[in-house]
Design an enzyme around this catalytic site. Structure first.
Site, PDB file in Angstrom:
ATOM      1  N   LYS B  87      41.706  33.637  33.467  1.00 14.84           N
ATOM      2  CA  LYS B  87      41.683  33.052  32.100  1.00 14.84           C
ATOM      3  C   LYS B  87      41.435  33.917  30.942  1.00 14.84           C
ATOM      4  O   LYS B  87      41.968  33.727  29.707  1.00 14.84           O
ATOM      5  CB  LYS B  87      40.504  31.860  32.149  1.00 14.84           C
ATOM      6  CG  LYS B  87      40.252  31.241  30.920  1.00 14.84           C
ATOM      7  CD  LYS B  87      40.388  29.735  31.081  1.00 14.84           C
ATOM      8  CE  LYS B  87      40.357  29.199  29.684  1.00 14.84           C
ATOM      9  NZ  LYS B  87      39.340  28.147  29.444  1.00 14.84           N
ATOM     10  N   GLY B 151      32.196  37.056  59.740  1.00 16.57           N
ATOM     11  CA  GLY B 151      31.395  36.269  60.626  1.00 16.57           C
ATOM     12  C   GLY B 151      32.748  35.847  61.451  1.00 16.57           C
ATOM     13  O   GLY B 151      33.763  35.514  61.057  1.00 16.57           O
ATOM     14  N   GLY B 310      52.712  31.098  47.548  1.00 16.09           N
ATOM     15  CA  GLY B 310      51.552  30.246  48.128  1.00 16.09           C
ATOM     16  C   GLY B 310      50.301  30.827  48.712  1.00 16.09           C
ATOM     17  O   GLY B 310      50.393  32.051  48.654  1.00 16.09           O
ATOM     18  N   ASP B 352      39.315  25.717  49.872  1.00 18.22           N
ATOM     19  CA  ASP B 352      40.631  25.660  50.197  1.00 18.22           C
ATOM     20  C   ASP B 352      41.184  25.780  51.813  1.00 18.22           C
ATOM     21  O   ASP B 352      42.219  25.527  51.959  1.00 18.22           O
ATOM     22  CB  ASP B 352      40.924  27.290  49.752  1.00 18.22           C
ATOM     23  CG  ASP B 352      41.065  27.180  48.077  1.00 18.22           C
ATOM     24  OD1 ASP B 352      41.565  28.178  47.477  1.00 18.22           O
ATOM     25  OD2 ASP B 352      40.578  26.083  47.552  1.00 18.22           O
ATOM     26  N   HIS B 490      39.390  13.418  13.416  1.00 17.23           N
ATOM     27  CA  HIS B 490      40.381  13.990  12.613  1.00 17.23           C
ATOM     28  C   HIS B 490      39.853  15.236  11.728  1.00 17.23           C
ATOM     29  O   HIS B 490      38.894  15.348  11.471  1.00 17.23           O
ATOM     30  CB  HIS B 490      40.907  12.988  11.707  1.00 17.23           C
ATOM     31  CG  HIS B 490      41.948  13.284  10.939  1.00 17.23           C
ATOM     32  ND1 HIS B 490      43.295  13.369  11.327  1.00 17.23           N
ATOM     33  CD2 HIS B 490      42.164  13.524   9.393  1.00 17.23           C
ATOM     34  CE1 HIS B 490      44.100  13.708  10.471  1.00 17.23           C
ATOM     35  NE2 HIS B 490      43.581  13.859   9.140  1.00 17.23           N
TER      36      HIS B 490
END
Lengths: 497, 515
Positions: B87, B151, B310, B352, B490
């Site tokens: 970012k 680990g 990927g 993940d 607006h």
């Protein structure tokens, strides 16, 4: 038949006799007849071609009403021609090129004329688009100043021609307030926000007077574009009607950005000198309990900008003549359905003095059109939870009640506050920093969110979605159940603890 | 020395007695209530939450250097080689565009503007390092034991950990959580693949990547995002896509994103596959590829090749097969239940590494916290993986929540949905004379009943900031009329979402024209 003719003859002669004997009646009769010929009858007459007026007119025309709009200046009103698009154009851009992560050597100098030319072109284009939209909708545009006549039926006169309709909408908006020469000698040497957008070059030295959002926005633009700017406020903070968290933070951000903030100060007089304007300013010292004021001077001022409030555009309309109720500041009083005190006459937008925002005027105008021309008896705008943004640096977003309002209306024990403040990632590697602050005002056991307040980069675009959810009645646990979007600033709202 | 030796012997003796006590009495006294393997977004959130609830927690984090030798500190993918540096570099690119726009706004900018990679990368890397430090301080403050060790599982209550130097430690825990995340994959069948780098490396390069070739496969938004910011800072970037970009996302929106990138200078090579990478004597990389549509072969030279094909789960060194933790055969990810449990009691996995889970920081954080609460007996609440909003930080940002139009059609039928859409122009683009053809939004609703929103999509500046609040509304079951009943703000881009009224079905022009 003969009897009928006899009776008719008698009636006519009686009238004739009356006319001979009472000439003023004759004049009245003749005027009424000629007036009946001169008055254009419509279904819907709109006075004011700004956001509210145009929205109401177009929607009414779509629903089949024969409609006309009276406008004395350019179509689009305040929103288009004056502050809003320009403030955003100016302020959005100005915070970008300061301290970028990459490295480039550039001398940044701002030329107002370029911006003004482009902005004027954009505004003219919008005026033209509005004109085309009206033409396409077969709405008659009447250029000129409108005034209510003394006709028994509500009638409006523009350039000598008269118009009437069973439904007349007043959407004349407002204009910046100005101080008189009696109140502050030399006041007319200053300009208002209307004049700001006519400036051809950036003033070297500016003084903005006012503590509302227009003053904050103007001071921010001038300062960031390179004008040495002072902001004079009568009390100790800006935006005093906003949540105190915002008010305090905004005041601080203004000072941090280099604006010379004068608290507890008022302009006493303005003088024109060879080197510019000279302002005499009285500042109250709050530590001393007396009313002692310190008098100071700011000289060599190129631009004095009064941003001390706005007042409704009703002078010249003759609304007093038709008996419309107004408040102490001249705003037209309306009920929740936009009805004024006179049946058949309505008002929307800034002229009513409530929620002075373009989308509010548009929505109210449209709701009214549906009520009048589609038979939707209950059609009205819900004025609660109206979101609003101030294009300060960084921008402010707010919807719902302030903490103070919540405590006042619901009781302190029923109000729970969630707050956070952080440095947005944008500033991770800039030397200039600004904070992002966020607050949720929750009420009751279920912690319904009734107020959301924030100031920080991106807050202008962040607010809309939260406003939808808050209007739906979102609770703190709805916020907690929503997965965050990462990395953003807005995610902090759904991860507040 | 003698003291040290004595200490070591004492430790070994203690440990022996503990194990003995455990097997004799049947009463378990673990070193920790919870051991978390993986110090990324999920692992850190889980361990800190558990510690706050009074649990004794240890977190292990270890970064295996990439093939090119890149390594980093505590915080996982997001902080070091994902969301954060991505970012910031995206922001750098946007600023470049903003500076070009500045001229139209009256700023006097020199004709040629150049970008210095070293300054940007140095600043980004320093910021990331400050975050690494910040995480360490936080763990310390919350009394979470942090071990910079690799680990692996011995049994369902025992973890063996190794330092870089090979020193070994054994930890026992009532529960073990695996949150080791994933790492970028490389193509397996391309000669010269070792000449390429991945997203693990690009943010840590000391020198500019120069002219870059990116292979983008599967649903990878990483490739697009990298191509986007590289173009934005003035580099020559080509992205090669085998079939479609942003697979799994709404394809109309994906098209708008890539159209914008093409219009702004990123080169796209559609339906092409690379064949080989050769390193030339100059050091440059020659990429040979086939255009599958014409079956022709092409070649070009680049400074850098970036693989965005990927990600693969980090399970190799965990010893999962020994314990019988079930993995998905295709993806290699750990098969998990709704409560993040694995096939082995007391062993959990999320983030993940979990099969079928979104590869997003916020879901890992949330799931980790909820898991910690459940394990501490404080809650039974499960993670809700529905309605997850997301943003792709390409030059024209794209944010969405809910179903793509294709998926909505599949589930409800073409007549079962009503799609409201609009092409809008951000006000800021006007004076800057920028083309806004791809700034677009659509709201996919059920056509019947109260028109509940099933998907919401937005391309435009600050898409992430715009969409978070709408995701909240979506979570609350917002309908189309909830959008329309909210007064717009607006002038903003977000307000267009409350004004959208043209349906796709009507065939009318959805371009917004004034108020």
């Amino acid at each position: 038949m003969a009897l009928l003719m006899q009776l008719t003859h008698t009636h006519a002669s009686r009238c004739g006799l009356r006319l001979k004997l009472f000439p003023h009646i004759r004049r009245t009769l003749i005027r009424r007849r000629s007036m009946a010929e001169d008055i254009t009858r419509l279904d819907f007459l709109v006075i004011g071609g700004g956001s509210g007026g145009l929205a109401g007119a177009r929607r009414a025309a779509e629903l089949g009403a024969v409609t006309a709009v009276v406008e004395c200046h350019k179509l689009g009103g305040t929103c288009v021609s004056k502050p809003l698009p320009h403030i955003n154009l100016g302020s959005y851009f100005v915070h970008c090129p300061t301290a970028p992560p990459g490295h480039f050597i550039v001398s940044l100098c701002f030329i107002n004329a370029t911006l003004k030319a482009k902005r004027d072109a954009y505004v003219s284009n919008l005026n033209r688009i509005y004109r085309n939209n009206l033409d396409k909708s077969k709405i008659q545009t009447i250029q000129g100043d409108a005034k209510f006549t003394n006709n028994p039926e509500p009638t409006v006169e523009v350039n000598g021609k008269k118009y009437t309709a069973p439904h007349i909408l007043i959407a004349t908006g407002g204009r910046p307030s100005a101080l008189s020469e009696e109140e502050v000698p030399g006041a007319s040497l200053g300009i208002t926000s209307d004049g700001f957008f006519e400036l051809e070059s950036l003033p070297k030295r500016s003084v903005v007077v006012g503590a509302g959002y227009i003053a904050v926005e103007m001071a921010g633009i001038l300062s960031t574009l390179g004008s040495k700017t002072s902001l004079l406020i009568r009390q100790s903070g800006v935006l005093r009607n906003f949540d105190s968290y915002i008010s305090t933070n905004c005041t601080k951000e203004l000072q941090n950005s280099g604006i010379d903030l004068w608290k507890n100060s008022e302009v006493k007089s303005v003088k024109k000198t060879d080197s510019g304007l000279e302002l005499a300013i009285a500042t109250k010292d709050l530590e001393k309990k007396n009313d002692e004021e310190k008098i100071s001077t700011i000289g060599q001022v190129d631009c004095l900008l009064w941003a001390i409030g706005r007042q409704p555009n009703t002078s010249g309309l003759n609304i007093g003549g038709i008996g419309l109720e107004t408040d102490e500041r001249g705003h037209i009083v309306v009920d929740e359905f936009q009805n004024t005190s006179r049946p058949g006459i309505y008002a929307v937008g800034d002229v009513c003095g409530k929620a002075l925002l373009t989308p509010v005027a548009i929505a109210a105008g449209r709701k009214l059109a549906h009520r009048l021309f589609e038979g939707k008896k209950d059609s009205k705008l819900d004025y609660s939870c109206i979101p609003t943004v101030v294009f300060s640096h960084p921008p402010i977003g707010t919807v719902g009640l302030t903490e103070e309002e919540a405590i006042q209306t619901r009781g302190k024990e029923n109000v729970k506050i969630y707050k956070t403040s952080f440095t947005p990632m944008y500033h991770a590697i800039t030397s200039r920093k600004s904070q992002c602050i966020m607050k949720l005002v929750c009420v009751g056991k279920e912690e319904k969110v009734i107020g959301l307040h924030m100031q920080g980069l991106g807050c202008d675009e962040m607010l809309q979605g939260f406003a939808v959810a808050i209007k739906m009645g979102a609770t703190k646990s709805d916020f907690d159940r929503t997965v965050a979007i990462h990395p953003t600033s807005s995610e902090e709202f759904v991860t507040m603890r | 020395m003698a003291a040290l030796w004595k200490g070591r012997r004492r430790w070994k003796t203690n440990n022996y007695f503990k194990v003995l006590a455990r097997s004799l009495t049947g009463k378990y006294e673990y070193d920790y209530d919870l051991v978390v393997i993986g110090g990324g977004s999920g692992g850190l959130a889980c361990s800190k939450e558990a510690a706050q609830l009074g649990q004794k927690v240890a977190v292990l984090d270890y970064v295996e250097p990439s093939a090119k030798g890149t390594k980093w500190g505590l915080g996982g993918t997001c902080v070091n080689v994902g969301c954060i540096p991505k970012k910031l570099m995206h922001q750098a690119a946007l600023l470049g565009t903003a500076v070009k726009d500045a001229k139209k706004y009256g700023w006097q900018i020199p004709e040629t503007l150049s970008h210095d990679w070293g300054t940007m990368a140095g600043a980004v890397q320093n910021y990331v390092k400050s975050l690494n430090w910040g995480h360490r301080v936080q763990l310390n403050d919350k009394k979470v034991k942090y071990l910079n060790m690799k680990g692996s599982l011995v049994d369902e209550n025992t973890v063996k950990a190794f330092t870089k130097a090979g020193k070994e430690t054994t930890l026992t825990a009532k529960n073990i959580v695996i949150a080791t995340g994933g790492r970028p994959k490389c193509p397996t069948n391309i000669p010269g693949v070792e000449h390429g780098i991945t997203s693990d490396d690009v943010f840590w390069l000391k020198n500019s990547p120069g002219k870059t070739y990116i292979l983008n496969v599967y649903s990878s938004d990483v490739g697009l995002e990298c191509a986007g910011f590289l173009t934005g800072i003035g580099l020559d970037a080509t992205i090669m896509v085998r079939s479609v970009a942003l697979r799994g996302f709404d394809q109309q929106m994906s098209g708008l994103v890539t159209d914008y990138m093409e219009a702004y200078g990123t080169k796209f090579a559609w339906k092409c596959v690379p064949r080989r990478i050769d390193k030339l004597p100059s050091g440059a990389l020659q990429v040979t590829w086939t255009d599958t549509q014409t079956d022709s072969q092409h070649q070009d030279t680049y400074d850098t090749v970036l693989w965005a094909v990927g990600r693969a789960p980090e399970t190799k060194a965990l010893g999962l097969d020994k314990l019988g933790v079930q993995l998905n055969k295709e993806t290699g990810k750990i098969i998990v239940g709704a409560d993040e449990s694995t096939s082995v009691p007391n062993i959990y996995a999320f983030g993940d590494i979990g099969e079928g889970r979104p590869e997003l920081t916020p879901t890992a954080i949330k799931a980790g916290r909820l898991l910690a609460r459940r394990l501490a007996g404080q809650s039974t609440q499960l993670m809700n993986y529905d309605n997850v909003p997301t943003t792709v930080f390409t030059p024209l940002e794209y944010a969405c929540v809910g179903l793509s139009e294709e998926e909505a059609e599949r589930r409800h039928g073409k007549d079962g949905i009503e799609v409201y859409h609009a092409f809008y122009k951000p006000l800021e683009f006007t004076v800057a004379e920028r083309d806004a053809s791809q700034c677009y939004l659509k709201v996919v609703c059920e056509s019947s009943g109260n028109q509940k929103i099933v998907g919401l999509h937005f391309t435009g500046p600050n898409a992430g900031e715009v969409t978070q609040g709408f995701a909240l509304g979506f979570q609350c079951g917002a309908t189309y009329s909830d959008l329309l009943n909210t007064v717009g703000i607006h002038p903003t881009c977000a307000e267009e979402m409350t004004k959208v009224h043209i349906t796709k079905r009507s065939g009318l022009d959805p371009t917004v024209t004034g108020c």
